[in-house]
Scaffold this motif. Structure first.
Motif, mmCIF file in Angstrom:
data_model
loop_
_atom_site.group_PDB
_atom_site.id
_atom_site.type_symbol
_atom_site.label_atom_id
_atom_site.label_comp_id
_atom_site.label_asym_id
_atom_site.label_seq_id
_atom_site.Cartn_x
_atom_site.Cartn_y
_atom_site.Cartn_z
ATOM 1 N N HIS A 227 8.593 1.513 34.948
ATOM 2 C CA HIS A 227 7.258 1.150 35.417
ATOM 3 C C HIS A 227 6.905 -0.283 35.013
ATOM 4 O O HIS A 227 6.234 -1.016 35.763
ATOM 5 C CB HIS A 227 6.232 2.140 34.836
ATOM 6 C CG HIS A 227 4.822 1.836 35.239
ATOM 7 N ND1 HIS A 227 3.950 1.156 34.417
ATOM 8 C CD2 HIS A 227 4.147 2.082 36.406
ATOM 9 C CE1 HIS A 227 2.795 1.025 35.033
ATOM 10 N NE2 HIS A 227 2.883 1.578 36.242
ATOM 11 N N GLN A 228 7.371 -0.688 33.839
ATOM 12 C CA GLN A 228 7.108 -2.052 33.382
ATOM 13 C C GLN A 228 7.781 -3.087 34.292
ATOM 14 O O GLN A 228 7.279 -4.189 34.482
ATOM 15 C CB GLN A 228 7.599 -2.238 31.946
ATOM 16 C CG GLN A 228 6.788 -1.438 30.929
ATOM 17 C CD GLN A 228 7.335 -1.605 29.517
ATOM 18 O OE1 GLN A 228 8.401 -2.211 29.324
ATOM 19 N NE2 GLN A 228 6.615 -1.060 28.538
ATOM 20 N N TYR A 229 8.929 -2.694 34.852
ATOM 21 C CA TYR A 229 9.652 -3.614 35.741
ATOM 22 C C TYR A 229 9.299 -3.382 37.202
ATOM 23 O O TYR A 229 9.901 -3.988 38.085
ATOM 24 C CB TYR A 229 11.162 -3.461 35.544
ATOM 25 C CG TYR A 229 11.634 -3.935 34.199
ATOM 26 C CD1 TYR A 229 11.798 -5.297 33.949
ATOM 27 C CD2 TYR A 229 11.882 -3.032 33.177
ATOM 28 C CE1 TYR A 229 12.229 -5.735 32.702
ATOM 29 C CE2 TYR A 229 12.313 -3.458 31.922
ATOM 30 C CZ TYR A 229 12.480 -4.804 31.692
ATOM 31 O OH TYR A 229 12.899 -5.244 30.459
ATOM 32 N N GLY A 230 8.344 -2.513 37.442
ATOM 33 C CA GLY A 230 7.858 -2.317 38.794
ATOM 34 C C GLY A 230 8.684 -1.385 39.652
ATOM 35 O O GLY A 230 8.424 -1.270 40.861
ATOM 36 N N SER A 231 9.708 -0.712 39.080
ATOM 37 C CA SER A 231 10.543 0.179 39.882
ATOM 38 C C SER A 231 10.090 1.641 39.814
ATOM 39 O O SER A 231 10.736 2.511 40.399
ATOM 40 C CB SER A 231 12.001 0.082 39.405
ATOM 41 O OG SER A 231 12.099 0.422 38.032
ATOM 42 N N ALA A 232 9.020 1.902 39.081
ATOM 43 C CA ALA A 232 8.456 3.261 39.004
ATOM 44 C C ALA A 232 6.950 3.167 39.021
ATOM 45 O O ALA A 232 6.361 2.140 38.627
ATOM 46 C CB ALA A 232 8.930 3.974 37.738
ATOM 47 N N THR A 233 6.312 4.216 39.494
ATOM 48 C CA THR A 233 4.852 4.217 39.613
ATOM 49 C C THR A 233 4.216 5.030 38.491
ATOM 50 O O THR A 233 4.890 5.722 37.723
ATOM 51 C CB THR A 233 4.438 4.808 40.961
ATOM 52 O OG1 THR A 233 4.809 6.197 40.996
ATOM 53 C CG2 THR A 233 5.118 4.072 42.108
ATOM 54 N N GLN A 234 2.894 4.970 38.457
ATOM 55 C CA GLN A 234 2.146 5.764 37.478
ATOM 56 C C GLN A 234 2.318 7.255 37.763
ATOM 57 O O GLN A 234 2.293 8.077 36.848
ATOM 58 C CB GLN A 234 0.653 5.375 37.541
ATOM 59 C CG GLN A 234 -0.160 5.858 36.354
ATOM 60 C CD GLN A 234 0.244 5.170 35.054
ATOM 61 O OE1 GLN A 234 0.598 3.988 35.068
ATOM 62 N NE2 GLN A 234 0.205 5.905 33.953
ATOM 63 N N VAL A 235 2.516 7.597 39.036
ATOM 64 C CA VAL A 235 2.746 9.000 39.402
ATOM 65 C C VAL A 235 4.044 9.500 38.784
ATOM 66 O O VAL A 235 4.126 10.630 38.293
ATOM 67 C CB VAL A 235 2.777 9.150 40.937
ATOM 68 C CG1 VAL A 235 3.163 10.579 41.320
ATOM 69 C CG2 VAL A 235 1.438 8.786 41.537
ATOM 70 N N ASP A 236 5.077 8.640 38.778
ATOM 71 C CA ASP A 236 6.348 9.028 38.167
ATOM 72 C C ASP A 236 6.173 9.303 36.675
ATOM 73 O O ASP A 236 6.764 10.244 36.124
ATOM 74 C CB ASP A 236 7.394 7.925 38.373
ATOM 75 C CG ASP A 236 7.735 7.732 39.839
ATOM 76 O OD1 ASP A 236 7.705 8.733 40.584
ATOM 77 O OD2 ASP A 236 8.038 6.589 40.229
ATOM 78 N N ILE A 237 5.377 8.490 36.011
ATOM 79 C CA ILE A 237 5.118 8.702 34.579
ATOM 80 C C ILE A 237 4.396 10.025 34.355
ATOM 81 O O ILE A 237 4.720 10.794 33.437
ATOM 82 C CB ILE A 237 4.295 7.538 33.999
ATOM 83 C CG1 ILE A 237 5.105 6.232 34.070
ATOM 84 C CG2 ILE A 237 3.868 7.829 32.565
ATOM 85 C CD1 ILE A 237 4.339 5.018 33.577
ATOM 86 N N ALA A 238 3.407 10.296 35.234
ATOM 87 C CA ALA A 238 2.649 11.543 35.109
ATOM 88 C C ALA A 238 3.554 12.755 35.305
ATOM 89 O O ALA A 238 3.440 13.765 34.597
ATOM 90 C CB ALA A 238 1.499 11.571 36.120
ATOM 91 N N LEU A 239 4.469 12.668 36.260
ATOM 92 C CA LEU A 239 5.384 13.787 36.510
ATOM 93 C C LEU A 239 6.315 14.005 35.316
ATOM 94 O O LEU A 239 6.574 15.149 34.912
ATOM 95 C CB LEU A 239 6.205 13.514 37.772
ATOM 96 C CG LEU A 239 5.437 13.586 39.107
ATOM 97 C CD1 LEU A 239 6.340 13.151 40.265
ATOM 98 C CD2 LEU A 239 4.931 15.014 39.334
ATOM 99 N N ALA A 240 6.837 12.912 34.760
ATOM 100 C CA ALA A 240 7.728 13.037 33.606
ATOM 101 C C ALA A 240 6.990 13.594 32.392
ATOM 102 O O ALA A 240 7.529 14.420 31.636
ATOM 103 C CB ALA A 240 8.350 11.684 33.273
ATOM 104 N N THR A 241 5.744 13.149 32.210
ATOM 105 C CA THR A 241 4.931 13.655 31.094
ATOM 106 C C THR A 241 4.636 15.136 31.269
ATOM 107 O O THR A 241 4.693 15.923 30.318
ATOM 108 C CB THR A 241 3.620 12.864 30.992
ATOM 109 O OG1 THR A 241 3.904 11.461 30.846
ATOM 110 C CG2 THR A 241 2.781 13.340 29.825
ATOM 111 N N SER A 242 4.304 15.505 32.509
ATOM 112 C CA SER A 242 4.024 16.911 32.804
ATOM 113 C C SER A 242 5.251 17.795 32.551
ATOM 114 O O SER A 242 5.138 18.897 32.014
ATOM 115 C CB SER A 242 3.562 17.057 34.253
ATOM 116 O OG SER A 242 3.373 18.423 34.592
#
Length: 495
Positions: A227-242
């Motif tokens: 996400h820091q390099y722009g290749s992932a979104t906030q949604v991807d982070i939320a899914l991984a956290t979930s």
């Protein structure tokens, strides 16, 4: 005068001997039914489909095979070939408080037999009297002290066998207590094996879940970095956290299963959880028996403690009919006394012998009602016995089918694990070749760990149902009391 008394005394003695001999001949009669063991189950199978599948080895690789018409070994848990299990089992058998209570109850029942049998022997009592009396005879009134001391002997000939039936009833109830000991022994050994396997299963699943959580944590860190390099979104982070949060919920129930099993093993050994801790079991400590001895339905009634307990209850109910029937007939008793008296009544020896006959005439229907109640009690015990047999057949059938289904489930889980392993291998190879991303590798790792958890559960089910089969077949516990008698005697001697 002395000659007349001697002749009279001799006649009385001869009459008593004749009466006694006649009553002894009559005493062989016993009213009420003579108990006969119920016939074996007419069922020839537990479940035809389950037996056919198990007889052929289940048709899957590694499936268990049933050897029918073979008796299970008394130390049935030894088939798991676990030294740790043998160690804990011995400690539980020696220290379990339920077994200690059952042992004392057997001793109590044996004393009940001795107490009832005592009535079949002569009863000897001792009596003494002392007092002061006034005599107003032809002479001047006089006051004097007197005493009488001597034994009294009585004997009930039990001519209709009421006391003998009571002894029979008490003996059957003592047998019942012995079978309850065997049932408690079977329950304890079955629980020890089940809890040891549950402990091992929980620990194995905890290890797999911790590896799964480690993969989740790596996945989350990589997604955040992407996400820091722009290749992932906030949604991807939320899914991984979930995903990490969901998998974390798997751990507490497994930890509870582990701790509960550990505490249960302590209690089964007669210790508090803080006083003794069982060894840590691993699934690798157990070997799944390939061959399962399975006795025939017709033999089950002679091997399961609960069926033998119901049979002893039926025997006691049969004897109770005899007791109630004997109460409706006369009782004959012979008694004799010998007293040394004096001085107010005159120094001397008094003796007497008498035969008494008592018989019921009118008791308001109580005695007939008691007998009818005993007959009804026997019918209830017979139905209870039959129901126990039927339930036992159903329990064995359930476990046989469960073992078949366990084999199918384990085979399916094995295929799933192999497929997940192949997918993980391809993902790792693709990642090294630059064809796939690291997230795909982590997903494959997660799938593999989930498949591993499924395989652990399927394997644990095989072990647990193998234990349940041994318990359902009676575990050859019908002689558990005798088998452990020597150990109990040695412990008592050492104490």
């Amino acid at each position: 005068m002395k000659l007349a008394r001697s002749i009279l005394s001799g006649r009385m003695v001869r009459m008593a001997i004749v009466a006694t001999s006649s009553l002894v001949l009559l005493s062989g009669c016993m009213v009420g039914p003579n108990f006969e063991r119920p016939s074996a189950s007419a069922s020839k199978h537990y479940d035809v489909d389950a037996e056919t599948q198990l007889a052929g080895g289940g048709g899957t690789v590694g499936a268990q095979h049933a050897d029918f018409d073979k008796q299970i070994d008394g130390d049935w848990w030894s088939t798991f070939r676990s030294a740790k299990l043998d160690q804990v089992m011995r400690k539980a058998i020696e220290g379990n408080l339920d077994l200690e209570a059952a042992d004392a109850t057997i001793a109590q029942a044996d004393e009940g037999i001795a107490a009832a049998a005592g009535a079949l022997k002569p009863q000897v009592d001792f009596g003494a009297q002392a007092g002061r009396q006034r005599s107003d005879g032809t002479g001047a009134p006089s006051t004097s002290n007197f005493y009488a001391v001597g034994p009294t002997v009585s004997f009930d000939f039990d001519i209709f066998g009421g006391t003998k039936r009571l002894v029979e009833e008490r003996t059957a109830l003592a047998d019942l207590q012995r079978h309850r000991f065997d049932a408690a022994y079977l329950t304890v050994t079955g629980d020890v094996a089940s809890q040891a396997i549950s402990l091992a299963s929980a620990r194995a699943q905890i290890d797999a879940v911790q590896k799964l959580l480690a993969d989740d944590q790596k996945n989350l860190e990589l997604v955040r970095s992407a996400h820091q390099y722009g290749s992932a979104t906030q949604v991807d982070i939320a899914l991984a956290t979930s995903q990490l949060a969901q998998d974390e919920t798997l751990l507490p129930p497994l930890a509870q299963q582990r701790d509960t099993a550990r505490h249960a093993l302590s209690v089964l050994a007669g210790k508090g959880p803080a006083d003794w801790v069982a060894p840590e079991f691993d699934l690798d400590d157990f070997a799944l028996p390939a061959h399962l001895p399975v006795s025939l339905p017709s033999e089950l009634a002679r091997e399961r403690p609960d069926i033998l307990e119901a049979e002893a209850q039926l025997h006691a109910a049969s004897a109770a009919i005899g007791v109630a029937t004997a109460d409706m007939y006369p009782h004959l008793q012979l008694s004799a006394s010998l007293s040394q008296v004096g001085p107010g009544a005159g120094m001397g020896t008094l003796w007497g012998i008498a035969a008494g006959l008592t018989g019921p005439i009118f008791h308001g229907g109580t005695l007939k009602a008691n007998r009818r109640a005993s007959v009804d009690g026997y019918k209830a015990s017979l139905a209870g016995y039959q129901q126990t047999v039927v339930k036992s057949l159903g329990q064995v059938a359930d476990v046989l089918q469960a073992i078949n289904h366990d084999s199918e489930e384990y085979a399916a889980q094995e295929r799933a694990l192999n497929a997940a392993a192949a997918s993980l291998r391809l993902s790792q190879e693709g990642y090294r070749a630059g064809e796939t991303g690291v997230l795909q590798v982590l997903d494959a790792q997660r799938a593999y760990q989930r498949a591993s958890i499924g395989q652990i559960r399927a394997k644990s089910a095989q072990y647990l149902d193998t234990v349940q089969l041994s318990v359902a077949l009676g575990g050859n516990a019908s002689e558990a009391f005798e088998r452990t008698a020597a150990d109990r005697g040695q412990r008592l001697t050492s104490e």
